[in-house]
Design a protein around this motif. Structure first.
Motif, PDB file in Angstrom:
ATOM      1  N   ASP A 188      52.590  37.714  23.238  1.00 52.86           N
ATOM      2  CA  ASP A 188      51.268  37.804  22.607  1.00 52.86           C
ATOM      3  C   ASP A 188      50.177  37.391  23.588  1.00 52.86           C
ATOM      4  O   ASP A 188      49.101  37.997  23.640  1.00 52.86           O
ATOM      5  CB  ASP A 188      51.241  36.923  21.359  1.00 52.86           C
ATOM      6  CG  ASP A 188      49.927  37.037  20.611  1.00 52.86           C
ATOM      7  OD1 ASP A 188      49.496  38.170  20.328  1.00 52.86           O
ATOM      8  OD2 ASP A 188      49.310  35.988  20.328  1.00 52.86           O
TER       9      ASP A 188
ATOM     10  N   ALA B  20      52.312  41.878  22.162  1.00 54.66           N
ATOM     11  CA  ALA B  20      52.908  41.569  20.861  1.00 54.66           C
ATOM     12  C   ALA B  20      53.048  42.828  20.016  1.00 54.66           C
ATOM     13  O   ALA B  20      54.134  43.111  19.468  1.00 54.66           O
ATOM     14  CB  ALA B  20      52.064  40.524  20.134  1.00 54.66           C
ATOM     15  N   ASP B  21      51.968  43.610  19.868  1.00 55.27           N
ATOM     16  CA  ASP B  21      52.034  44.827  19.053  1.00 55.27           C
ATOM     17  C   ASP B  21      52.983  45.845  19.670  1.00 55.27           C
ATOM     18  O   ASP B  21      53.744  46.512  18.954  1.00 55.27           O
ATOM     19  CB  ASP B  21      50.636  45.432  18.900  1.00 55.27           C
ATOM     20  CG  ASP B  21      49.705  44.536  18.078  1.00 55.27           C
ATOM     21  OD1 ASP B  21      50.226  43.689  17.322  1.00 55.27           O
ATOM     22  OD2 ASP B  21      48.470  44.680  18.221  1.00 55.27           O
ATOM     23  N   TRP B  22      52.906  45.977  20.975  1.00 56.54           N
ATOM     24  CA  TRP B  22      53.799  46.931  21.666  1.00 56.54           C
ATOM     25  C   TRP B  22      55.259  46.572  21.437  1.00 56.54           C
ATOM     26  O   TRP B  22      56.093  47.442  21.177  1.00 56.54           O
ATOM     27  CB  TRP B  22      53.464  46.927  23.157  1.00 56.54           C
ATOM     28  CG  TRP B  22      54.384  47.769  24.001  1.00 56.54           C
ATOM     29  CD1 TRP B  22      54.319  49.116  24.165  1.00 56.54           C
ATOM     30  CD2 TRP B  22      55.482  47.303  24.782  1.00 56.54           C
ATOM     31  NE1 TRP B  22      55.326  49.530  25.011  1.00 56.54           N
ATOM     32  CE2 TRP B  22      56.052  48.439  25.404  1.00 56.54           C
ATOM     33  CE3 TRP B  22      56.036  46.055  25.016  1.00 56.54           C
ATOM     34  CZ2 TRP B  22      57.147  48.349  26.245  1.00 56.54           C
ATOM     35  CZ3 TRP B  22      57.136  45.958  25.853  1.00 56.54           C
ATOM     36  CH2 TRP B  22      57.686  47.091  26.458  1.00 56.54           C
ATOM     37  N   THR B  23      55.604  45.288  21.515  1.00 57.00           N
ATOM     38  CA  THR B  23      56.982  44.855  21.301  1.00 57.00           C
ATOM     39  C   THR B  23      57.422  45.158  19.876  1.00 57.00           C
ATOM     40  O   THR B  23      58.550  45.623  19.645  1.00 57.00           O
ATOM     41  CB  THR B  23      57.117  43.349  21.585  1.00 57.00           C
ATOM     42  OG1 THR B  23      56.708  43.082  22.924  1.00 57.00           O
ATOM     43  CG2 THR B  23      58.554  42.881  21.386  1.00 57.00           C
ATOM     44  N   ALA B  24      56.543  44.914  18.906  1.00 51.87           N
ATOM     45  CA  ALA B  24      56.884  45.199  17.513  1.00 51.87           C
ATOM     46  C   ALA B  24      57.112  46.693  17.304  1.00 51.87           C
ATOM     47  O   ALA B  24      58.043  47.098  16.595  1.00 51.87           O
ATOM     48  CB  ALA B  24      55.775  44.683  16.593  1.00 51.87           C
ATOM     49  N   GLN B  25      56.273  47.511  17.922  1.00 46.85           N
ATOM     50  CA  GLN B  25      56.437  48.962  17.783  1.00 46.85           C
ATOM     51  C   GLN B  25      57.739  49.451  18.414  1.00 46.85           C
ATOM     52  O   GLN B  25      58.336  50.430  17.940  1.00 46.85           O
ATOM     53  CB  GLN B  25      55.244  49.674  18.437  1.00 46.85           C
ATOM     54  CG  GLN B  25      53.924  49.452  17.727  1.00 46.85           C
ATOM     55  CD  GLN B  25      52.743  49.947  18.537  1.00 46.85           C
ATOM     56  OE1 GLN B  25      52.903  50.536  19.619  1.00 46.85           O
ATOM     57  NE2 GLN B  25      51.532  49.728  18.013  1.00 46.85           N
TER      58      GLN B  25
ATOM     59  N   GLN C 279      52.525  47.879  31.526  1.00 48.61           N
ATOM     60  CA  GLN C 279      53.431  47.077  30.695  1.00 48.61           C
ATOM     61  C   GLN C 279      54.408  46.287  31.555  1.00 48.61           C
ATOM     62  O   GLN C 279      54.743  45.133  31.244  1.00 48.61           O
ATOM     63  CB  GLN C 279      54.173  47.998  29.731  1.00 48.61           C
ATOM     64  CG  GLN C 279      53.263  48.575  28.649  1.00 48.61           C
ATOM     65  CD  GLN C 279      53.830  49.830  28.019  1.00 48.61           C
ATOM     66  OE1 GLN C 279      54.804  50.409  28.509  1.00 48.61           O
ATOM     67  NE2 GLN C 279      53.208  50.265  26.923  1.00 48.61           N
TER      68      GLN C 279
END
Length: 565
Positions: free
Chosen positions: A466, A471-476, A495
């Motif tokens: 994060d 953070a968002d990329w990992t969740a996606q 990345q």
């Protein structure tokens, strides 16, 4: 290059491959006992059958009957012990050899290996090192076993018929000499070529696998495939010539095994007809050469294996430095004098040191011109310094100096402690590097982070992701178990830089050197990446040296240093 290596370097590698006597001798003793049991089994069986045909009282045969059973069991039991102990010793030594080779080549990495062909180096450190296990198993032990067996067998036959023993000895010598010469004339060159040819093939395969997209885009894939086929054909022909040599030596050994049997027949006929040589003894001297030559057949093969082992040893020795180039700082923890000094010196460096360079310069190994020179800067806790300069000015060279991959001239201090008074690994506990092309393992996001701090929980990993904007990329992607591909093939350049930054934050380096983070991203992404890196990395009072040839806004940095062209 290997043909110009000093013999002492090759012998040093071979000594690493040879197990110590306490491990090697039990296998050798079991091998000799197994070979002697095989010869004794045939001799005893021949004597027993011939003697039994004379129909003596069973009492005269009982010892031979027991002997046949004992030698039959002994041959198998000793063979098992031979394989168990000798292979255990060789494999244990192989582990020590591999670690020893890595320890010797480690001082060169990474700066000293910049011009090394990776595929060929991989072959040297894997296949050629593996081939060295043949030194005790297929060279030393077979030759020692065959030598002991030949001497004892000739001595045993001598007790029954000196003339037959002389014929056996002559045939053994001729078979060893002529078999080796005949095989060597055909296969010696190919046996020495096998290791280099395997290295060339591995290098071509690795090049194709890693660069198939670029080769396809430029229309040169077919040419590279043709080169790969040519390299494979050279290796195939060398392997075929080696096989022909093995066949020739087998034929020579069979020829002299028959000649030894004929010689025993001729020598024994006189004694048999004159009554001085009993029939059972005649059978023994005629049949023993067959068993002896079955074991002795390993001699030419062992000499052929020796040529291949020596070639592999030369290649390994060529990859292992005898001395570290003066441009590479050595890890002096191995020096007992430095062991006592280094901890005391390192304790003088605070948890957030001030890094200062004064007139620093550095050379790459073998270079005649400095890669960088005359650099002066100061980097204290919480400071963010932008180091700029045109391509070739030495920015990456300076980054290698700061983490002590390269030695330096001038002064480089941490809290006033000269960096060359510390071991390189001690310096790297304070100064971390986010390299221009960060290495990502072909594994999950979690594993690419954990090696920086193995005790991190998933919450720790998600928190640091994060901080670097992932953070968002990992969740996606499905979470921490998402894979990044070989060398980060499944992630973008930006990345990859953020993952490398996350690793550096987990490692908690008080001084962080970030080398050209925008090299593989477009301008818009580069601006965001630089801002995120500086904001995330400078938390907790961390000092950041941003190396970049692109402009950086004034509000993000505290000082600028520009290297001349």
């Amino acid at each position: 290059m290997s043909e110009f290596l000093p013999p002492t370097r090759v012998r040093a590698i071979l000594r690493l491959a040879q197990p110590p006597a306490r491990r090697f001798l039990p296998g050798l003793a079991a091998g000799v006992a197994s070979a002697l049991s095989a010869v004794a089994l045939l001799a005893t069986s021949a004597w027993l059958i011939t003697r039994a045909a004379e129909q003596p009282p069973i009492l005269y045969l009982s010892v031979a009957i027991v002997g046949v059973r004992a030698f039959a069991l002994g041959r198998s039991a000793f063979r098992y012990l031979d394989r168990l102990t000798s292979h255990d010793a060789a494999f244990r030594q192989l582990a020590a050899l591999r670690v020893g080779v890595f320890e010797r080549i480690l001082p060169l990495a990474p700066a000293g290996l910049a011009n090394t062909r990776r595929g060929d180096l991989l072959t040297r450190l894997v296949r050629d090192v593996d081939d060295l296990q043949d030194f005790p198993l297929r060279v030393v032990q077979p030759l020692a076993t065959a030598g002991v067996l030949a001497v004892l067998s000739v001595a045993g036959v001598w007790l029954l018929s000196p003339l037959a023993a002389l014929g056996l000895a002559v045939c053994l010598v001729l078979a060893g000499v002529l078999g080796t010469a005949a095989s060597g004339s055909v296969a010696a060159g190919s046996e020495r070529e096998l290791a280099p040819l395997r290295g060339d093939l591995a290098d071509r395969v690795l090049e194709l696998v890693e660069n198939i997209d670029v080769l396809t885009a430029f229309g040169v894939l077919d040419a590279r495939l043709d080169g790969l086929a040519t390299a494979d054909d050279r290796l195939r022909r060398a392997t075929l010539r080696r096989s022909v040599g093995v066949g020739i030596q087998g034929a020579v050994l069979s020829l002299f095994a028959g000649a030894a049997t004929v010689a025993a027949l001729l020598a024994g006929f006189g004694g048999l007809s004159g009554g001085s040589l009993p029939g059972p003894d005649f059978a023994v001297i005629v049949l023993v050469p067959m068993a002896v030559f079955e074991v002795f057949a390993v001699v030419p093969a062992a000499l052929g294996a020796w040529r291949q082992v020596r070639s592999s040893a030369e290649r390994v020795a060529d990859a292992v430095p005898t001395t570290v180039p003066r441009e590479i700082p050595i890890e002096r923890d191995a020096d007992t004098a430095a062991v006592a000094v280094a901890p005391a010196v390192a304790s003088a460096v605070s948890a957030q040191p001030v890094l200062r360079l004064t007139g620093v310069g550095a050379f790459w190994p073998g270079a005649t011109e400095p890669g960088v020179s005359g650099v002066t800067l100061r980097l204290g806790p919480g400071e963010r310094v932008h180091l700029a300069g045109p391509s070739g000015a030495g920015k990456t060279t300076l980054a290698q100096v700061l983490v002590r991959f390269l030695d330096y001239t001038g002064s480089y201090t941490l809290d006033g402690v000269e960096a060359n008074s510390l071991t390189p690994s001690a310096v790297r506990r304070f100064v971390g590097l986010c390299e221009q092309q960060p290495w990502l393992f072909d594994d999950s996001i979690r594993q690419n982070l954990l090696f920086a701090r193995e005790t991190s929980s998933d919450d720790d990993l998600l928190a640091v992701l994060d901080r670097v904007g992932l953070a968002d990329w990992t969740a996606q992607r499905g979470g921490l178990d998402a894979r990044v591909g070989e060398r980060g093939a499944l992630v973008s350049g930006g990345q990859a830089q953020r993952i490398a930054l996350a690793r550096a934050l987990l490692a908690d380096f008080p001084v962080l050197v970030v080398d050209e983070p925008t090299a593989n991203v477009d301008e818009a992404q580069g601006d965001r990446l630089v801002r995120d890196i500086l904001e995330a990395a400078s938390e907790d009072g961390r000092a950041v040296l941003l190396i970049s040839h692109t402009p950086v806004p004034d509000e993000l940095i505290t000082a600028r240093v520009t290297l001349p062209a």
